[in-house]
Write an enzyme that holds these catalytic residues in place. Structure first.
Site, PDB file in Angstrom:
ATOM      1  N   LYS A   1       0.841  -1.210   0.000  1.00 56.14           N
ATOM      2  CA  LYS A   1       0.000   0.000   0.000  1.00 56.14           C
ATOM      3  C   LYS A   1       0.875   1.260   0.000  1.00 56.14           C
ATOM      4  O   LYS A   1       0.658   2.165  -0.793  1.00 56.14           O
ATOM      5  CB  LYS A   1      -0.934   0.014   1.227  1.00 56.14           C
ATOM      6  CG  LYS A   1      -1.871  -1.175   1.303  1.00 56.14           C
ATOM      7  CD  LYS A   1      -2.800  -1.111   2.513  1.00 56.14           C
ATOM      8  CE  LYS A   1      -2.081  -1.220   3.847  1.00 56.14           C
ATOM      9  NZ  LYS A   1      -1.516  -2.551   4.126  1.00 56.14           N
TER      10      LYS A   1
ATOM     11  N   ARG B   1      11.339  -3.748   9.703  1.00 52.28           N
ATOM     12  CA  ARG B   1      10.890  -2.684  10.603  1.00 52.28           C
ATOM     13  C   ARG B   1      10.668  -3.284  11.994  1.00 52.28           C
ATOM     14  O   ARG B   1      10.640  -4.504  12.136  1.00 52.28           O
ATOM     15  CB  ARG B   1       9.567  -2.135  10.037  1.00 52.28           C
ATOM     16  CG  ARG B   1       9.357  -0.661  10.194  1.00 52.28           C
ATOM     17  CD  ARG B   1       8.189  -0.175   9.360  1.00 52.28           C
ATOM     18  NE  ARG B   1       6.938  -0.845   9.680  1.00 52.28           N
ATOM     19  CZ  ARG B   1       5.837  -0.758   8.937  1.00 52.28           C
ATOM     20  NH1 ARG B   1       5.846  -0.030   7.840  1.00 52.28           N
ATOM     21  NH2 ARG B   1       4.739  -1.396   9.282  1.00 52.28           N
TER      22      ARG B   1
ATOM     23  N   ARG C   1      -0.438  -9.644  12.742  1.00 47.15           N
ATOM     24  CA  ARG C   1      -0.985  -8.575  11.880  1.00 47.15           C
ATOM     25  C   ARG C   1      -1.864  -9.171  10.775  1.00 47.15           C
ATOM     26  O   ARG C   1      -2.885  -8.602  10.415  1.00 47.15           O
ATOM     27  CB  ARG C   1       0.159  -7.752  11.288  1.00 47.15           C
ATOM     28  CG  ARG C   1       0.797  -6.827  12.321  1.00 47.15           C
ATOM     29  CD  ARG C   1       2.186  -6.389  11.929  1.00 47.15           C
ATOM     30  NE  ARG C   1       2.213  -5.554  10.746  1.00 47.15           N
ATOM     31  CZ  ARG C   1       3.324  -5.265  10.083  1.00 47.15           C
ATOM     32  NH1 ARG C   1       4.493  -5.750  10.485  1.00 47.15           N
ATOM     33  NH2 ARG C   1       3.274  -4.494   9.019  1.00 47.15           N
TER      34      ARG C   1
ATOM     35  N   ARG D   1      12.255  -6.333   4.891  1.00 46.25           N
ATOM     36  CA  ARG D   1      12.233  -4.911   5.253  1.00 46.25           C
ATOM     37  C   ARG D   1      12.790  -4.699   6.658  1.00 46.25           C
ATOM     38  O   ARG D   1      13.595  -3.806   6.877  1.00 46.25           O
ATOM     39  CB  ARG D   1      10.797  -4.382   5.160  1.00 46.25           C
ATOM     40  CG  ARG D   1      10.668  -2.939   5.585  1.00 46.25           C
ATOM     41  CD  ARG D   1       9.289  -2.393   5.307  1.00 46.25           C
ATOM     42  NE  ARG D   1       8.270  -3.087   6.082  1.00 46.25           N
ATOM     43  CZ  ARG D   1       6.981  -2.787   6.050  1.00 46.25           C
ATOM     44  NH1 ARG D   1       6.564  -1.831   5.255  1.00 46.25           N
ATOM     45  NH2 ARG D   1       6.113  -3.436   6.785  1.00 46.25           N
TER      46      ARG D   1
ATOM     47  N   ARG E   1      -9.247   0.668   8.487  1.00 39.25           N
ATOM     48  CA  ARG E   1      -8.881  -0.718   8.770  1.00 39.25           C
ATOM     49  C   ARG E   1      -9.978  -1.439   9.551  1.00 39.25           C
ATOM     50  O   ARG E   1      -9.830  -2.624   9.830  1.00 39.25           O
ATOM     51  CB  ARG E   1      -7.592  -0.753   9.583  1.00 39.25           C
ATOM     52  CG  ARG E   1      -6.325  -0.975   8.752  1.00 39.25           C
ATOM     53  CD  ARG E   1      -5.143  -0.840   9.682  1.00 39.25           C
ATOM     54  NE  ARG E   1      -3.972  -1.545   9.259  1.00 39.25           N
ATOM     55  CZ  ARG E   1      -2.961  -1.015   8.575  1.00 39.25           C
ATOM     56  NH1 ARG E   1      -3.009   0.213   8.138  1.00 39.25           N
ATOM     57  NH2 ARG E   1      -1.891  -1.733   8.310  1.00 39.25           N
TER      58      ARG E   1
HETATM   59  P1  B4P Z   1       4.682  -1.541   2.051  1.00 40.03           P
HETATM   60  O1  B4P Z   1       4.315  -0.789   0.813  1.00 40.03           O
HETATM   61  O2  B4P Z   1       5.453  -0.803   3.099  1.00 40.03           O
HETATM   62  O3  B4P Z   1       3.430  -2.240   2.756  1.00 40.03           O
HETATM   63  P2  B4P Z   1       2.141  -1.649   3.455  1.00 40.03           P
HETATM   64  O4  B4P Z   1       1.025  -2.460   2.861  1.00 40.03           O
HETATM   65  O5  B4P Z   1       2.052  -0.162   3.320  1.00 40.03           O
HETATM   66  O6  B4P Z   1       2.476  -1.969   4.986  1.00 40.03           O
HETATM   67  P3  B4P Z   1       1.806  -2.115   6.399  1.00 40.03           P
HETATM   68  O7  B4P Z   1       0.346  -2.480   6.272  1.00 40.03           O
HETATM   69  O8  B4P Z   1       2.704  -3.062   7.092  1.00 40.03           O
HETATM   70  O9  B4P Z   1       2.001  -0.781   7.184  1.00 40.03           O
HETATM   71  P4  B4P Z   1       1.179   0.336   7.928  1.00 40.03           P
HETATM   72  O10 B4P Z   1       2.178   1.390   8.089  1.00 40.03           O
HETATM   73  O11 B4P Z   1      -0.085   0.679   7.187  1.00 40.03           O
HETATM   74  O12 B4P Z   1       5.483  -2.825   1.545  1.00 40.03           O
HETATM   75  C1  B4P Z   1       6.053  -3.774   2.421  1.00 40.03           C
HETATM   76  C2  B4P Z   1       7.413  -4.233   1.892  1.00 40.03           C
HETATM   77  O13 B4P Z   1       7.269  -4.884   0.632  1.00 40.03           O
HETATM   78  C3  B4P Z   1       8.396  -3.086   1.658  1.00 40.03           C
HETATM   79  O14 B4P Z   1       9.673  -3.465   2.086  1.00 40.03           O
HETATM   80  C4  B4P Z   1       8.365  -2.883   0.161  1.00 40.03           C
HETATM   81  O15 B4P Z   1       9.583  -2.380  -0.354  1.00 40.03           O
HETATM   82  C5  B4P Z   1       8.098  -4.291  -0.342  1.00 40.03           C
HETATM   83  N1  B4P Z   1       7.342  -4.298  -1.601  1.00 40.03           N
HETATM   84  C6  B4P Z   1       6.307  -3.481  -1.929  1.00 40.03           C
HETATM   85  N2  B4P Z   1       5.842  -3.783  -3.168  1.00 40.03           N
HETATM   86  C7  B4P Z   1       6.597  -4.854  -3.609  1.00 40.03           C
HETATM   87  C8  B4P Z   1       6.602  -5.649  -4.814  1.00 40.03           C
HETATM   88  N3  B4P Z   1       5.749  -5.405  -5.803  1.00 40.03           N
HETATM   89  N4  B4P Z   1       7.478  -6.667  -4.900  1.00 40.03           N
HETATM   90  C9  B4P Z   1       8.364  -6.922  -3.893  1.00 40.03           C
HETATM   91  N5  B4P Z   1       8.430  -6.205  -2.735  1.00 40.03           N
HETATM   92  C10 B4P Z   1       7.557  -5.183  -2.604  1.00 40.03           C
HETATM   93  O16 B4P Z   1       0.735  -0.270   9.352  1.00 40.03           O
HETATM   94  C11 B4P Z   1       1.611  -0.512  10.433  1.00 40.03           C
HETATM   95  C12 B4P Z   1       0.856  -0.603  11.771  1.00 40.03           C
HETATM   96  O17 B4P Z   1       0.313   0.705  12.106  1.00 40.03           O
HETATM   97  C13 B4P Z   1      -0.365  -1.526  11.846  1.00 40.03           C
HETATM   98  O18 B4P Z   1      -0.008  -2.879  12.133  1.00 40.03           O
HETATM   99  C14 B4P Z   1      -1.189  -0.880  13.009  1.00 40.03           C
HETATM  100  O19 B4P Z   1      -0.691  -1.248  14.271  1.00 40.03           O
HETATM  101  C15 B4P Z   1      -0.922   0.617  12.826  1.00 40.03           C
HETATM  102  N6  B4P Z   1      -1.994   1.266  12.018  1.00 40.03           N
HETATM  103  C16 B4P Z   1      -1.826   1.833  10.780  1.00 40.03           C
HETATM  104  N7  B4P Z   1      -3.002   2.308  10.307  1.00 40.03           N
HETATM  105  C17 B4P Z   1      -3.947   2.025  11.252  1.00 40.03           C
HETATM  106  C18 B4P Z   1      -5.361   2.226  11.332  1.00 40.03           C
HETATM  107  N8  B4P Z   1      -6.043   2.805  10.322  1.00 40.03           N
HETATM  108  N9  B4P Z   1      -6.021   1.799  12.445  1.00 40.03           N
HETATM  109  C19 B4P Z   1      -5.358   1.220  13.448  1.00 40.03           C
HETATM  110  N10 B4P Z   1      -4.026   0.980  13.447  1.00 40.03           N
HETATM  111  C20 B4P Z   1      -3.311   1.375  12.362  1.00 40.03           C
END
Ligand code: B4P
Length: 182
Positions: A13, A126, A137, A124, A84
């Site tokens: 995302k 983190r 998660r 990654r 979410r």
């Molecule tokens: P990202 O692009 O970072 O993945 P994401 O879906 O945005 O991540 P996530 O859901 O974990 O994070 P969020 O901050 O929202 O990609 C992941 C990895 O894959 C990266 O290393 C990237 O380089 C790689 N990648 C991407 N595309 C690729 C491809 N095509 N091929 C290969 N590799 C690829 O959430 C984090 C935490 O914050 C949650 O667990 C929760 O605790 C909290 N939170 C956030 N929003 C919330 C909400 N609305 N309500 C409640 N809690 C919330």
């Protein structure tokens, strides 16, 4: 135009949001990034959020809804990682209608195989990217966020795309939904 990117943790995302917000000149709002900024600044909210995020659970609806409400402007928005929960989705509909007289136009679900997701996040590294937390998660996603698919399907806004492969190819798949050729 308002777009939601929906998908399991690590489905890309945040990665796709960078491309899409530039392509369509959208205000990019990532609740994950906003919460991590609070943690870095060591605010009381950040301290509270850190424990929850490190465990892989969701921060409370009230907190994230308030964060979003404070940052809505008249520009179209790309919502990354929000909503979410069903409660967040309903609150967002109300916020858009009352603040902006607008609504969600597209909900794009990034579909990626669970094992690929685990490998991506382990690479990654983190703070919340260890295998135990990742599995929690994914469970939280299945229980609390997946019901949103039904919610947006009923509104004819949901589009599922294959979220595996090259980053640019995935962006191109999303563009075919937003700019249909016919
Ligand atoms: P990202 O692009 O970072 O993945 P994401 O879906 O945005 O991540 P996530 O859901 O974990 O994070 P969020 O901050 O929202 O990609 C992941 C990895 O894959 C990266 O290393 C990237 O380089 C790689 N990648 C991407 N595309 C690729 C491809 N095509 N091929 C290969 N590799 C690829 O959430 C984090 C935490 O914050 C949650 O667990 C929760 O605790 C909290 N939170 C956030 N929003 C919330 C909400 N609305 N309500 C409640 N809690 C919330």
């Amino acid at each position: 135009m308002n777009i939601i990117l929906l998908g399991a943790p690590g489905s890309g995302k945040g990665t796709q949001s960078q491309n899409l917000s530039a392509l369509y000149n959208l205000n990019h709002l990532s609740t994950g990034d906003l919460l991590r900024a609070e943690i870095t600044a060591n605010t009381p909210l950040g301290q509270q959020a850190k424990t929850i995020m490190d465990s892989g659970n969701l921060v409370s609806d009230d907190i994230v809804i308030a964060m979003i409400a404070n940052r809505l402007n008249q520009q179209g928005t790309l919502f990354d990682g929000f909503p979410r929960t069903l409660n967040q989705a309903q609150a967002l509909d109300t916020l858009l209608a009352t603040h902006n007289n607008s609504q969600i136009d597209y909900v794009i679900e990034l579909d990626v195989d669970q094992e690929e997701i685990i490998q991506r996040m382990l690479a990654r590294g983190r703070a919340d990217d260890n295998e135990h937390t990742i599995r929690n998660r994914l469970n939280v996603y299945n229980q609390q966020t997946k019901p949103l698919i039904d919610y947006y399907q009923q509104q004819n806004k949901h589009h599922k795309i294959d979220g595996s492969g090259a980053i640019e190819d995935i962006t191109a798949r999303i563009q075919t939904i937003i700019e249909p050729t016919s």
